[in-house]
Design an enzyme around this catalytic site. Structure first.
Site, PDB file in Angstrom:
ATOM      1  N   GLU A  93       0.835  -1.201   0.000  1.00 32.03           N
ATOM      2  CA  GLU A  93       0.000   0.000   0.000  1.00 32.03           C
ATOM      3  C   GLU A  93       0.872   1.254   0.000  1.00 32.03           C
ATOM      4  O   GLU A  93       1.980   1.260   0.550  1.00 32.03           O
ATOM      5  CB  GLU A  93      -0.906   0.001   1.239  1.00 32.03           C
ATOM      6  CG  GLU A  93      -1.940  -1.100   1.173  1.00 32.03           C
ATOM      7  CD  GLU A  93      -2.897  -1.094   2.349  1.00 32.03           C
ATOM      8  OE1 GLU A  93      -4.069  -1.409   2.143  1.00 32.03           O
ATOM      9  OE2 GLU A  93      -2.472  -0.788   3.490  1.00 32.03           O
ATOM     10  N   CYS A 113       6.573  -6.565   7.397  1.00 34.39           N
ATOM     11  CA  CYS A 113       7.758  -6.116   8.139  1.00 34.39           C
ATOM     12  C   CYS A 113       8.139  -7.153   9.188  1.00 34.39           C
ATOM     13  O   CYS A 113       7.281  -7.821   9.749  1.00 34.39           O
ATOM     14  CB  CYS A 113       7.453  -4.782   8.815  1.00 34.39           C
ATOM     15  SG  CYS A 113       8.883  -4.070   9.639  1.00 34.39           S
ATOM     16  N   CYS A 117       6.855  -4.199  15.816  1.00 30.97           N
ATOM     17  CA  CYS A 117       6.498  -3.134  16.759  1.00 30.97           C
ATOM     18  C   CYS A 117       5.048  -3.339  17.216  1.00 30.97           C
ATOM     19  O   CYS A 117       4.162  -3.616  16.394  1.00 30.97           O
ATOM     20  CB  CYS A 117       6.671  -1.759  16.124  1.00 30.97           C
ATOM     21  SG  CYS A 117       8.347  -1.466  15.538  1.00 30.97           S
ATOM     22  N   GLU A 159      10.588  -1.661   7.068  1.00 42.12           N
ATOM     23  CA  GLU A 159      11.688  -0.915   7.695  1.00 42.12           C
ATOM     24  C   GLU A 159      12.749  -0.645   6.604  1.00 42.12           C
ATOM     25  O   GLU A 159      13.429  -1.576   6.148  1.00 42.12           O
ATOM     26  CB  GLU A 159      12.266  -1.755   8.855  1.00 42.12           C
ATOM     27  CG  GLU A 159      13.654  -1.373   9.306  1.00 42.12           C
ATOM     28  CD  GLU A 159      13.823   0.101   9.665  1.00 42.12           C
ATOM     29  OE1 GLU A 159      12.976   0.664  10.372  1.00 42.12           O
ATOM     30  OE2 GLU A 159      14.822   0.698   9.210  1.00 42.12           O
ATOM     31  N   SER A 190      12.513   7.084   6.985  1.00 45.56           N
ATOM     32  CA  SER A 190      12.235   6.872   8.407  1.00 45.56           C
ATOM     33  C   SER A 190      12.651   5.466   8.826  1.00 45.56           C
ATOM     34  O   SER A 190      12.392   4.502   8.117  1.00 45.56           O
ATOM     35  CB  SER A 190      10.738   7.054   8.641  1.00 45.56           C
ATOM     36  OG  SER A 190      10.419   6.743   9.972  1.00 45.56           O
ATOM     37  N   SER A 212      12.144   6.620  14.556  1.00 47.48           N
ATOM     38  CA  SER A 212      10.988   6.317  15.415  1.00 47.48           C
ATOM     39  C   SER A 212      11.497   6.118  16.834  1.00 47.48           C
ATOM     40  O   SER A 212      12.174   5.132  17.115  1.00 47.48           O
ATOM     41  CB  SER A 212      10.303   5.035  14.933  1.00 47.48           C
ATOM     42  OG  SER A 212       9.872   5.204  13.614  1.00 47.48           O
ATOM     43  N   HIS A 288      -3.346   5.485  16.552  1.00 50.40           N
ATOM     44  CA  HIS A 288      -4.584   4.988  15.951  1.00 50.40           C
ATOM     45  C   HIS A 288      -4.748   3.538  16.375  1.00 50.40           C
ATOM     46  O   HIS A 288      -3.968   2.692  15.956  1.00 50.40           O
ATOM     47  CB  HIS A 288      -4.507   5.105  14.422  1.00 50.40           C
ATOM     48  CG  HIS A 288      -4.153   6.488  13.987  1.00 50.40           C
ATOM     49  ND1 HIS A 288      -2.950   6.809  13.417  1.00 50.40           N
ATOM     50  CD2 HIS A 288      -4.841   7.646  14.114  1.00 50.40           C
ATOM     51  CE1 HIS A 288      -2.916   8.113  13.171  1.00 50.40           C
ATOM     52  NE2 HIS A 288      -4.043   8.639  13.592  1.00 50.40           N
ATOM     53  N   CYS A 331      -0.746   6.661   9.919  1.00 48.32           N
ATOM     54  CA  CYS A 331       0.458   6.072  10.480  1.00 48.32           C
ATOM     55  C   CYS A 331       0.164   4.784  11.260  1.00 48.32           C
ATOM     56  O   CYS A 331      -0.701   4.770  12.128  1.00 48.32           O
ATOM     57  CB  CYS A 331       1.090   7.108  11.404  1.00 48.32           C
ATOM     58  SG  CYS A 331       2.652   6.590  12.024  1.00 48.32           S
TER      59      CYS A 331
HETATM   60  S1  SF4 Z   1       6.563   0.563  12.832  1.00 46.11           S
HETATM   61 FE1  SF4 Z   1       7.824   0.298  11.006  1.00 46.11          FE
HETATM   62  S2  SF4 Z   1       9.484  -1.046  11.695  1.00 46.11           S
HETATM   63 FE2  SF4 Z   1       7.846  -1.221  13.233  1.00 46.11          FE
HETATM   64  S3  SF4 Z   1       6.636  -3.002  12.555  1.00 46.11           S
HETATM   65 FE3  SF4 Z   1       5.683  -1.159  11.671  1.00 46.11          FE
HETATM   66  S4  SF4 Z   1       6.576  -0.995   9.625  1.00 46.11           S
HETATM   67 FE4  SF4 Z   1       7.889  -2.361  10.814  1.00 46.11          FE
END
Ligand code: SF4
Length: 343
Positions: A93, A113, A117, A159, A190, A212, A288, A331
């Site tokens: 996306e 990813c 996180c 990432e 980022s 981040s 969110h 986000c």
């Molecule tokens: S915040 Fe970024 S690095 Fe962390 S799981 Fe989501 S996409 Fe991956």
């Protein structure tokens, strides 16, 4: 049967190599780059200043390589989310966010990813594959707003430092004179702070950097972001401090504010200590909610006073407007998990 590979996504150096292999004159590489990245065509056959022999040679082994979006969702705030298939049958996306006189494209760098996180839908999807430089640049080149884009952020799925070769190549195509000739000051990459990637990125790329951060405390960050175990934030900050970000190239820190977790005076104090000496900005982001996480956002009053407290400490801090929440483009909400199950 030989599989044809895409030309779109190749750097000038790679095109020169290709021309040498095919016995074509060196200047042909520059002509091909021009057709791929400057002119508005979609097929090798339309590269009219190349000899017929050159076009035939290219067509034997390659496709032009553009991939069309297969779905578009439009938010009430004007944000658009595009769904692209990848070369290997997966999906990604891309968000296009209009704001005042800007149009920012938020590109993905991976399918899913690995980083896990706690607050992120893409993290919940898991990892399904890397994107090529061509698939990254295609997200900019192949949307209807392509000629109006003012900024690019690598903040979509994935990432970027876990796919650094292709990310660096994509930035090269976007910024090179033979490519899109964009200023690297309009591009922000980022990362959650994978240190070896960070070192290379700072040395090899001129684009802005966003990290981040989310909390300055080790234990808390480790619970939110497993990367903290391998690459603690102190190491990330130490690397950033080795570089001068007081000129045109900027570093910023992303900070999702969770209610009762990372929005206290203790956090303000530690952030001020940790970031002392770095010319930077903190972007506060509203959380969110996503299914299956105990986290929740902070209230507006706390968010405002947290911002004020950081500004009072001398750290330029802003609250990022949430865009595209209703179409899951904001986000932390990008995911093609449902499509992974179907394929
Ligand atoms: S915040 Fe970024 S690095 Fe962390 S799981 Fe989501 S996409 Fe991956």
């Amino acid at each position: 049967m030989d599989i044809k590979t895409p030309l779109f996504g190749k750097t000038l150096g790679e095109l020169q190599q290709l021309c040498a292999e095919y016995g074509l004159p060196k200047f042909t590489a520059k002509q091909i780059a021009d057709w791929l990245y400057v002119k508005d065509i979609q097929a090798i056959d339309e590269m009219t200043n190349l000899s017929k022999k050159a076009r035939e040679r290219l067509e034997e082994n390659h496709t032009f390589g553009l991939i069309d979006p297969i779905d578009t969702k439009i938010s009430t705030d004007g944000t658009r989310k595009y769904l692209f298939p990848t070369e290997h049958g997966k999906f990604i996306e891309t968000a296009m966010i209009p704001f005042k006189d800007r149009k920012t494209v938020c590109v993905s760098s991976q399918v899913g990813c690995k980083m896990g996180c706690l607050f992120c839908m893409t993290g919940k999807q898991g990892f399904q594959g890397q994107l090529t430089a061509g698939e990254i640049v295609n997200q900019i080149r192949n949307i209807p707003e392509r000629n109006e884009i003012t900024n690019i952020v690598y903040m979509g799925m994935g990432e970027p430092f876990d796919n650094l070769d292709e990310v660096l190549k994509s930035v090269e195509i976007l910024t090179a004179e033979w490519g899109f000739a964009m200023s690297p000051r309009r591009i922000t990459v980022s990362s959650i702070g994978i240190v070896p990637g960070l070192i290379r990125f700072i040395q090899e790329c001129e684009a802005h950097l966003a990290i981040s951060l989310h909390t300055p405390f080790h234990e808390e960050r480790q619970n939110l972001m497993p990367v903290q175990i391998a690459y603690p934030l102190e190491q990330v900050i130490a690397e950033i401090k080795k570089h001068d970000f007081s000129g045109q190239r900027r570093v910023s820190f992303e900070y999702i504010v969770f209610g009762g977790l990372n929005d206290t005076p203790r956090h303000v104090k530690e952030l001020a200590r940790m970031l002392a000496g770095i010319k930077c900005r903190i972007n506060l982001i509203r959380f969110h909610p996503i299914p299956g996480t105990p986290l929740h956002g902070t209230d507006e009053a706390t968010l405002q006073s947290f911002k004020d407290a950081l500004n009072n400490k001398g750290i330029l801090t802003t609250i990022r407007a949430s865009r595209g929440v209703d179409i899951y483009a904001a986000c932390g909400l990008l995911s093609t998990k449902a499509l992974v199950k179907k394929t």
